[in-house]
Scaffold this active site. Sequence first.
Site, PDB file in Angstrom:
ATOM      1  N   ARG A   1       0.819  -1.212   0.000  1.00 37.10           N
ATOM      2  CA  ARG A   1       0.000   0.000   0.000  1.00 37.10           C
ATOM      3  C   ARG A   1       0.849   1.257   0.000  1.00 37.10           C
ATOM      4  O   ARG A   1       0.456   2.298  -0.514  1.00 37.10           O
ATOM      5  CB  ARG A   1      -0.920  -0.011   1.230  1.00 37.10           C
TER       6      ARG A   1
ATOM      7  N   LYS B   1      -4.801 -19.582   2.283  1.00 33.83           N
ATOM      8  CA  LYS B   1      -5.929 -19.869   3.153  1.00 33.83           C
ATOM      9  C   LYS B   1      -6.038 -18.777   4.222  1.00 33.83           C
ATOM     10  O   LYS B   1      -5.058 -18.050   4.449  1.00 33.83           O
ATOM     11  CB  LYS B   1      -5.747 -21.235   3.808  1.00 33.83           C
TER      12      LYS B   1
ATOM     13  N   LYS C   1       3.469 -31.287   0.959  1.00 33.60           N
ATOM     14  CA  LYS C   1       4.478 -32.002   1.731  1.00 33.60           C
ATOM     15  C   LYS C   1       4.799 -33.351   1.081  1.00 33.60           C
ATOM     16  O   LYS C   1       3.917 -34.053   0.597  1.00 33.60           O
ATOM     17  CB  LYS C   1       3.990 -32.204   3.167  1.00 33.60           C
TER      18      LYS C   1
ATOM     19  N   HIS D   1      -6.178 -27.530   5.995  1.00 34.47           N
ATOM     20  CA  HIS D   1      -5.145 -28.547   6.120  1.00 34.47           C
ATOM     21  C   HIS D   1      -5.671 -29.930   6.508  1.00 34.47           C
ATOM     22  O   HIS D   1      -5.451 -30.915   5.798  1.00 34.47           O
ATOM     23  CB  HIS D   1      -4.106 -28.115   7.154  1.00 34.47           C
TER      24      HIS D   1
ATOM     25  N   LYS E   1      -2.080 -24.713  19.702  1.00 37.34           N
ATOM     26  CA  LYS E   1      -0.891 -23.916  20.005  1.00 37.34           C
ATOM     27  C   LYS E   1      -0.468 -24.145  21.460  1.00 37.34           C
ATOM     28  O   LYS E   1      -1.268 -24.529  22.309  1.00 37.34           O
ATOM     29  CB  LYS E   1      -1.186 -22.432  19.799  1.00 37.34           C
TER      30      LYS E   1
END
Length: 514
Positions: free
Chosen positions: A76, A194, A228, A286, A373
């Site tokens: 930007r 995504k 992968k 995923h 996480k």
Amino acid sequence: MTSNPDRNDDRDPSATGGTDLAAAEPTAPEAPAHPLVLVLHGARGDLARRSVYPALATLHRRGLLPEHWALLGTGREDMPNEEFHQLVAQSLREFGGDDGTDEPDDAVVAALTRHTVFCSEVGDEDPGTLPAALEHVRGVLAEAADGDAADVVVVHYLAIPPAAFEPLARNLHRHGLTRGPDGSADTVRVVFEKPYGTDPDSFRRLDAVVHDALEESQVFRIDHFLGKEAVQNLHVLRFGNELFANAWDSRHVEQVQIDVPETLDVAQRAEFYDATGAALDMVVSHLFQVAAQVAMEPPKGMDVANLVQAREDAIACFRPLDPTDDVVLGQFEGYRDIEGVEDGSTTDTFIAARLWVDNNRWRGVPFLLRTGKRMAASAQRVTLVLRRDPERLFGDRVEPGLISLSLKGDGAIEVTTSIKKPGPNLEIVAGTARLDLGDVEGGEPLAAYASLLQDVLVGDRTLFTTPEGLEHAWRAFEPLLGDDRPDPLPYAPGSWGPAEAAALAAPHGWFAGD
């Protein structure tokens, strides 16, 4: 391409095909023949720095970029070219190549910055400097290759927040950047990261905007898990080995676990994460895609169309998640104290879900998905838990056999089976044989982003999602967006998530970690 969830009920689940799996000729990857302009939208961002520039370095090092190419970064706000070159060089020195190489040498850095230009992003009314720069660079590359500007391939890579996908797609179309100089769509491709939508309605709205601007053949919805090595090896492991092909069904498999625990925090992208959460960030894209790779029926051939169709047919058989009985959400303690996270946030940082695949091959077999996480360890693993008969011969001394793929790094295949412990007594123990894919003789794996970017450059759509597949995925995920969504349960950082998640994986527990 819409599929009935029970369309495969007439198939024998023990069959390895009933179709002609065309033998794939071994071919080494080659650099694209046509000149390339990679337009990286969001060139200053974390995704560009951590993934895209290192992937480019890998492709350059492996000789998989065309002879004539250029990188145009956008943002930007303007940035002097010299500063942009420094940003690219710093990214490469910090993150190396995405093939695991350390800090690249000066020649690699010089190659990636030699033909690199920064442009201002296209806006609603103001086209910025991108259209003029693209036209100029396209002409320079065509002249260098002694060809035509219409033959130069342009790839727009949208490494930007998902909320910006719609306006940027409109603006690329508005300013004539979705077609080549001759009006053809064949040489212009657009890569979307995504999540592709945040619910079924936003997905359909985005998809309508994208198809107003682009042909479907131009659209590459990237999911780096599909790139992968180990995920791609699922095809060969299963369809190329009779030993595994005959065990790939509900008669022999008790559970399928797709487990991606992470030790990582979210502090570096808290604002994005708080608006997304673990389920939206990981499951629709995923984990569902990997589940489909495992669950797919044998394709009619190993070409793009048949592989994609087989994967989408599997997703069409996913039963919508039951938030009450089959989902556990969690939030690690201290998450709400992170700068950028809303006070009182109910965002999930952990999800464990039990997915059912309603076809004859997999009916009754739970596909167990877990990610989160701040967990005890990091892993990326697909595990097929094999059935056992504890009443015959050896009783309960026999542990369940496992077929397991580690998706991390270059990937690995592991087979765990019962064996006799060496010694005078008949004592049974579990033994594991492991094949690291990076150690395969003559093999030189490409990391996921480099692999998928190379596919974009050559126009190979095998490992990219389609609107039909995403429609099926959103249908299966949608119940988790409604009023029955469970409240996230607290869990301690460094743990394996809420204790309630263990019940989903009974009786064996999760194999990737605890």
